[in-house]
Design a protein around this motif. Structure first.
Motif, PDB file in Angstrom:
ATOM      1  N   TYR A 168      -7.097  -7.249   3.614  1.00 15.94           N
ATOM      2  CA  TYR A 168      -7.985  -7.676   2.759  1.00 15.94           C
ATOM      3  C   TYR A 168      -8.738  -6.526   2.044  1.00 15.94           C
ATOM      4  N   ALA A 169      -7.591  -4.994   1.213  1.00 19.30           N
ATOM      5  CA  ALA A 169      -7.834  -4.296   0.754  1.00 19.30           C
ATOM      6  C   ALA A 169      -7.433  -4.282  -0.556  1.00 19.30           C
ATOM      7  N   ARG A 170      -8.782  -4.098  -1.442  1.00 15.42           N
ATOM      8  CA  ARG A 170      -8.865  -5.403  -2.618  1.00 15.42           C
ATOM      9  C   ARG A 170      -8.335  -4.452  -3.939  1.00 15.42           C
ATOM     10  N   PHE A 171      -9.401  -3.716  -4.567  1.00 16.55           N
ATOM     11  CA  PHE A 171      -8.824  -2.353  -5.850  1.00 16.55           C
ATOM     12  C   PHE A 171      -9.746  -1.648  -5.094  1.00 16.55           C
ATOM     13  N   ASN A 172      -9.364  -0.357  -5.914  1.00 16.89           N
ATOM     14  CA  ASN A 172      -9.146   0.845  -5.639  1.00 16.89           C
ATOM     15  C   ASN A 172     -11.206   1.748  -6.160  1.00 16.89           C
ATOM     16  N   TYR A 173     -11.313   1.501  -5.150  1.00 18.62           N
ATOM     17  CA  TYR A 173     -13.151   2.096  -5.148  1.00 18.62           C
ATOM     18  C   TYR A 173     -13.214   3.188  -4.846  1.00 18.62           C
ATOM     19  N   VAL A 174     -12.444   3.928  -4.510  1.00 21.23           N
ATOM     20  CA  VAL A 174     -12.139   5.098  -4.160  1.00 21.23           C
ATOM     21  C   VAL A 174     -12.090   6.270  -5.399  1.00 21.23           C
ATOM     22  N   ALA A 175     -11.400   5.407  -6.501  1.00 22.15           N
ATOM     23  CA  ALA A 175     -10.750   5.596  -7.372  1.00 22.15           C
ATOM     24  C   ALA A 175     -12.251   6.611  -8.565  1.00 22.15           C
ATOM     25  N   GLN A 176     -12.375   8.069  -8.572  1.00 21.90           N
ATOM     26  CA  GLN A 176     -13.801   8.537  -9.677  1.00 21.90           C
ATOM     27  C   GLN A 176     -13.354   8.434 -11.332  1.00 21.90           C
ATOM     28  N   PRO A 177     -14.362   8.016 -12.219  1.00 21.76           N
ATOM     29  CA  PRO A 177     -14.030   7.917 -13.450  1.00 21.76           C
ATOM     30  C   PRO A 177     -13.228   9.261 -14.057  1.00 21.76           C
ATOM     31  N   SER A 178     -12.814  10.251 -13.303  1.00 30.69           N
ATOM     32  CA  SER A 178     -12.231  11.444 -14.071  1.00 30.69           C
ATOM     33  C   SER A 178     -10.668  11.041 -13.388  1.00 30.69           C
ATOM     34  N   ASP A 179     -10.067  10.118 -12.890  1.00 29.27           N
ATOM     35  CA  ASP A 179      -9.144  10.233 -12.375  1.00 29.27           C
ATOM     36  C   ASP A 179      -7.683   9.647 -12.855  1.00 29.27           C
ATOM     37  N   GLY A 180      -8.278   9.678 -14.060  1.00 32.90           N
ATOM     38  CA  GLY A 180      -6.962   9.648 -14.706  1.00 32.90           C
ATOM     39  C   GLY A 180      -5.826   7.821 -14.634  1.00 32.90           C
ATOM     40  N   GLU A 181      -4.712   7.657 -14.609  1.00 32.78           N
ATOM     41  CA  GLU A 181      -4.419   6.405 -14.860  1.00 32.78           C
ATOM     42  C   GLU A 181      -4.007   6.423 -13.548  1.00 32.78           C
ATOM     43  N   VAL A 182      -4.554   6.423 -12.131  1.00 35.30           N
ATOM     44  CA  VAL A 182      -4.365   6.426 -11.025  1.00 35.30           C
ATOM     45  C   VAL A 182      -4.475   4.439 -10.687  1.00 35.30           C
ATOM     46  N   LYS A 183      -3.814   3.889 -10.245  1.00 38.05           N
ATOM     47  CA  LYS A 183      -3.653   2.106 -10.271  1.00 38.05           C
ATOM     48  C   LYS A 183      -4.835   1.725  -9.320  1.00 38.05           C
ATOM     49  N   LEU A 184      -5.595   0.685  -9.431  1.00 32.61           N
ATOM     50  CA  LEU A 184      -6.388  -0.037  -9.665  1.00 32.61           C
ATOM     51  C   LEU A 184      -5.842  -0.787  -8.139  1.00 32.61           C
ATOM     52  N   THR A 185      -5.260  -1.686  -8.129  1.00 27.78           N
ATOM     53  CA  THR A 185      -4.787  -2.463  -7.649  1.00 27.78           C
ATOM     54  C   THR A 185      -3.602  -2.178  -6.537  1.00 27.78           C
ATOM     55  N   PRO A 186      -3.330  -2.781  -5.346  1.00 27.04           N
ATOM     56  CA  PRO A 186      -2.493  -3.470  -4.015  1.00 27.04           C
ATOM     57  C   PRO A 186      -1.017  -3.236  -5.007  1.00 27.04           C
ATOM     58  N   PRO A 187      -0.486  -3.072  -4.158  1.00 25.42           N
ATOM     59  CA  PRO A 187       1.031  -3.436  -4.667  1.00 25.42           C
ATOM     60  C   PRO A 187       0.847  -4.837  -5.041  1.00 25.42           C
ATOM     61  N   ASP A 188       2.538  -4.828  -5.677  1.00 18.67           N
ATOM     62  CA  ASP A 188       3.018  -6.496  -5.743  1.00 18.67           C
ATOM     63  C   ASP A 188       3.228  -7.046  -4.071  1.00 18.67           C
ATOM     64  N   LEU A 189       4.488  -5.748  -3.614  1.00 15.20           N
ATOM     65  CA  LEU A 189       4.679  -6.681  -1.946  1.00 15.20           C
ATOM     66  C   LEU A 189       4.441  -4.959  -1.455  1.00 15.20           C
ATOM     67  N   GLY A 190       3.778  -4.439  -0.480  1.00 14.86           N
ATOM     68  CA  GLY A 190       3.502  -3.784   0.400  1.00 14.86           C
ATOM     69  C   GLY A 190       4.749  -2.939   1.250  1.00 14.86           C
ATOM     70  N   VAL A 191       4.986  -1.329   1.781  1.00 14.35           N
ATOM     71  CA  VAL A 191       5.969  -1.791   2.635  1.00 14.35           C
ATOM     72  C   VAL A 191       5.844  -2.353   3.862  1.00 14.35           C
ATOM     73  N   TYR A 192       4.925  -2.455   4.175  1.00 14.28           N
ATOM     74  CA  TYR A 192       5.098  -3.342   5.591  1.00 14.28           C
ATOM     75  C   TYR A 192       5.637  -5.098   5.312  1.00 14.28           C
ATOM     76  N   ASP A 193       5.448  -5.601   4.153  1.00 12.81           N
ATOM     77  CA  ASP A 193       5.379  -6.855   3.372  1.00 12.81           C
ATOM     78  C   ASP A 193       7.250  -7.268   3.692  1.00 12.81           C
ATOM     79  N   TYR A 194       7.803  -5.818   2.733  1.00 14.21           N
ATOM     80  CA  TYR A 194       9.153  -5.998   2.786  1.00 14.21           C
ATOM     81  C   TYR A 194       9.726  -6.401   4.356  1.00 14.21           C
ATOM     82  N   TYR A 195       9.160  -5.215   5.465  1.00 12.39           N
ATOM     83  CA  TYR A 195       9.126  -5.185   7.060  1.00 12.39           C
ATOM     84  C   TYR A 195       9.004  -6.488   8.222  1.00 12.39           C
ATOM     85  N   ALA A 196       7.622  -7.059   7.544  1.00 13.23           N
ATOM     86  CA  ALA A 196       7.127  -8.081   8.132  1.00 13.23           C
ATOM     87  C   ALA A 196       8.874  -9.614   7.161  1.00 13.23           C
TER      88      ALA A 196
END
Length: 876
Positions: free
Chosen positions: A482-510
């Protein structure tokens, strides 16, 4: 002449007589013929002679409906064959208790057996296995763990060639069988009891196919919803249900033995063996039967299509703009299957039109269903063959208000940096990427993957502000967190990705661990050794760590819902900075909202988000990191959170509470309905949570090398809560709330209720000190049924009266398969020194308050006098 006349009369008489005799004989023959015909009509023909007889004939079971009764015509060749019988809700009058497209109970695993003139329906006992080839142990298993007779039916008739028997099954499908009840039993936190109204039940359509049949029924119930002895609601619910009877294949899928270090849904087993002392418990991983069409080509490294792909059907009722993102979310998983050599393993089609063989509620079809219900959620359950763990059916349920949840998530967590979400409705592109993520997460469940709440803790917090890092990894190594969207990113952080990945490293592994074929036709045990080595290779790498969801007992602060990064204090600091920025622009960003209802909903979500940040840090206090460990690998089973982290977290939370007035900005709350200030509500709720940490600190310090001790905990509590009093400052509202909460908790510990414990209606009730409160259950989504949230006010009052965590404490902990070692409450009564430290605190507080009373600000004196009066009542 006279003679002629006499002769004529005599001839006429003879002729008439002969005619009469012939007629009588003819009538007699016809009568005899009718009697013979009636005698020759078979029982089978008589049974179905009614003109209103309905029949559904397939290659499996033939269904008959006559005068409201249901008959099965079962070929003898299917006697003894394993089947699943399930009930799917097709229509309902109360979607909160009966979910369309959902199986409210697990399918029954059964077989029919013929004994003389009786047919027995047996529940298959698939939970006990024994070593292959050990005939003695197999005989012992058959004697002690046989299938149980469940229903008995009389053979009504044989068909014409005696290849099938007919027996009645009416009552089983008219609601009599609890295993098929379409009414929820509740969540375990809230219980629902239902009673059938048989006079209002009737059979509906019948369908028969190659290996399954379906029986519709209209069923009505009364229900009562309650917690303990307290009724929350009652009424009636009417449903239409499709019952499916599915023939399971004779050739079973090769099972895969599970490993507790990776998060897969499990099927529990026991093994009778002479190889070890005692009966061994183990679990199988739940998975679809995915086999390469061409094994040799797969072994050469070529992409190969599966013999039987995993197919989903998309509900035609979905809003049109949702359909493409939903399909995208489903098909994302093909990337993981391609990594292990499968091509087009996952497929999705629209609901077929004008296809009589398709039925969305039939056990044969896995569907993604749309429910226009005021529930902001989605879910992805699946159902298996208990013999092997083979997934045979799955559903993804998407409630319409999930779009509202997406709106709140994106605004509260990302509007500080993403101008697209600063409005009443999400634009199509944002809605699409959010919907694709939600569906991909739920489809992951239907593929067999559990939540992995430890995943997001693998990323350093500051990496979530990095464009390069987030563009590659998103917010988490697994979309099953349940890691939703990037609440850490600050207004000055530019083109930082705000969403979870399409699939994560662990998902491929599982997916690799769960579905990758293993060459060489090895035994199940040989494959298990290979699969264990795959996990052994990843031990110590946080990207591949699995953390169970802590629903009923919460210990590990690194395995939580709704958090990001490896440091909750740092992540919370960034998040709160963003919330302040967002709340300061709320009126500017949200237009066309004359009654401020949408702004108020967003404001409420901002408050809940702030509450989560504080709770994430509180879980560090007395926290213990837990791991699913295996001997011979470097993983540590449990380890206390470092002392300095616990102390810093305690101090940070109280500083936040003391400075939470920003929630009460006049330009916002003046536009909303009359209410208590949010800062006060948060201070009260968080302080209660902080004070509930004593049992956790007791346990954590008990197992730590350099412990954050009970003395440390109580000294920090005292020093922080009474800081203003110690320094002679005027008290804030927050100071008073925290001080009252601390003293009230001291009284509850030092002056226990009469009777020596907690009693409800004369029955003793045990509190689990590690259980979440009602606020935590709602804030972290721990009750997927939504019943706790729907009844929040009543449950909160109940908990305020009888103790925090009482609702979750009373959930009977299901015998979860032992593969995951889910943490049950650990008894700390024998080592708990809370009473001693609370005694010390009340003496210190009494002495200090008495010395400050005359010089305190006049607005604080009444507060101090109430504290002294409370201490006096404790000392009696």
């Amino acid at each position: 002449m006279k003679k002629r006349f006499v002769f004529f009369v005599m001839a006429l008489f003879v002729s008439v007589s002969l005619m009469t005799v012939e007629a009588a004989e003819k009538k007699k023959k016809e009568k005899n013929k009718d009697t013979t015909e009636r005698q020759e009509k078979s029982k089978y023909e008589k049974l179905f002679a009614d003109k209103n007889h309905e029949c559904a004939r397939g290659n499996f079971i033939t269904l008959h409906k006559v005068k409201g009764k249901l008959y099965f015509e079962l070929p003898l060749k299917y006697m003894g064959r394993e089947m699943l019988i399930a009930a799917t809700v097709k229509k309902t009058t109360n979607p909160s208790l009966s979910t369309v497209g959902m199986k409210m109970r697990d399918p029954l695993h059964v077989r029919f057996v013929l004994r003389d003139s009786l047919v027995f329906l047996q529940k298959v006992n698939a939970s006990v296995e024994c070593d292959p080839g050990d005939l003695t142990m197999q005989a012992a298993r058959d004697l002690n763990y046989s299938d149980s007779d469940f229903k008995k039916m009389t053979v009504e008739a044989y068909n014409a060639d005696s290849s099938a028997v007919v027996f009645e099954m009416t009552k089983m499908f008219l609601g009599e069988e609890k295993a098929f009840s379409p009414v929820s039993e509740g969540s375990g936190l809230v219980n629902v009891n239902s009673t059938l109204k048989p006079e209002l039940c009737s059979l509906g359509d019948l369908k028969a196919f190659e290996d399954n049949v379906s029986i519709d029924a209209d069923l009505s119930y009364t229900y009562r919803m309650n917690v303990f002895f307290f009724v929350l609601g009652e009424g009636e619910v009417t449903t239409k249900v499709t019952h499916s009877v599915l023939l399971l294949p004779e050739q079973k899928m090769k099972p895969r033995i599970s490993d507790g270090r990776i998060g897969i849904f499990l099927t529990g087993k026991q093994l009778l063996t002479n190889q070890e002392d005692g009966i061994k418990t183990y679990t199988l991983a739940n998975r679809w039967r995915l086999e390469p069409k061409d094994m040799k080509a797969w072994e050469r490294g070529e992409l190969v299509e599966p013999v039987k792909p995993i197919v989903y059907y998309l509900d035609s009722l979905f809003p049109e703009k949702w359909k493409a993102p939903i399909k995208e979310g489903v098909l994302r998983w093909n990337a993981a299957f391609e990594k292990i050599g499968f091509k087009n393993a996952v497929r999705i089609y629209d609901f077929p039109k004008n296809d009589p063989s398709f039925d969305a509620d039939n056990l044969k079809f896995s569907c993604i269903r749309y429910l226009p219900v005021a529930t902001a959620n989605a879910m992805g359950p699946s159902w298996v063959d208990p013999s092997t763990g083979e997934i045979v059916n799955a559903s993804v349920i998407v409630w319409s208000d999930v779009v509202q949840m997406a709106n709140y998530w994106r605004f509260v967590q990302t509007s500080q940096i993403d101008p697209r979400v600063r409005g009443r409705k999400l634009p199509n592109d944002v809605l699409g990427e959010t919907m694709a993520y939600i569906v991909a997460h739920e489809v992951g469940h239907t593929l067999g993957l559990m939540h992995n709440m430890a995943a997001s803790a693998a990323f350093p917090v500051d990496s979530l502000r990095s464009v390069a890092f987030t563009q590659k990894y998103g917010t988490t190594p697994s979309i099953m967190d349940y890691a939703r969207f990037n609440y850490v990113a600050q207004p000055s952080d530019g083109e930082v990705k705000l969403t979870p990945p399409d699939l994560g490293v662990y998902d491929y592994y599982a997916i690799k661990w769960l579905y990758s074929p293993i060459s060489g036709n090895k035994s199940v045990e040989e494959e298990a050794e290979i699969l264990q080595r795959w996990i052994d290779e990843k031990v110590g790498d946080p990207l591949y760590r699995y953390g169970v969801q802590q629903i009923f007992s919460r210990y590990d602060p690194s395995s939580l819902e709704e958090d990001l990064g490896d440091d909750p204090v740092k992540a919370g600091t960034y998040g709160i900075k963003n919330l302040k920025y967002i709340i300061g622009h709320l009126n500017d960003w949200i237009k066309d909202d004359p009654d401020a209802s949408h702004r108020y909903a967003l404001y409420e979500n901002i408050v809940v988000q702030y509450y989560r940040y504080l709770l994430n840090a509180i879980y560090n206090v007395g926290g213990i990191y837990l791991n699913q460990a295996k001997d011979g690998t470097p993983a540590i089973r449990y380890q206390s959170v470092p002392k300095n982290v616990q102390r810093n977290s305690m101090n940070w939370v109280i500083r936040q509470l003391r400075n939470s007035d920003w929630l009460d900005a006049e330009e916002n709350i003046s536009k909303y309905k009359l209410m208590t200030k949010s800062s006060a509500l948060v201070q009260n709720a968080v302080m209660k949570s902080l004070l509930s940490m004593a049992p956790r600190v007791t346990l954590s310090s008990h197992v730590a090398k350099d412990a954050y001790s009970m003395r440390d905990y109580f000294e920090d509590l005292y020093g922080n809560v009474f800081e203003s009093t110690i320094n002679g400052r005027k008290l804030t509202s927050g100071d008073k709330i925290m001080q009252r909460a601390l003293m009230a908790t001291a009284k509850s510990v030092l002056v226990p209720k009469e009777g020596g414990g907690l009693f409800l209606n004369g029955l003793a009730v045990d509190l689990n000190p590690f259980a979440p409160s009602v606020e935590e259950i709602c804030a972290f989504g721990l009750d997927e049924s939504g019943l706790v949230k729907a009844n929040y006010e009543q449950l909160k009052k109940f908990e305020d009266t009888y103790g925090s965590g009482i609702i979750a404490s009373q959930v009977k902990f299901q015998e979860v398969d032992p593969g995951y070692n889910f943490m049950r409450p650990v008894a700390v009564d024998g080592i708990d020194e809370s009473a001693a430290y609370y005694t010390a605190i009340i003496h210190k507080v009494e002495k200090m308050v008495q010395s400050r009373l005359n010089t305190a600000h006049k607005e604080d004196q009444a507060h101090y006098q109430s504290i002294l009066l409370l201490i006096k009542s404790i000392k009696k």
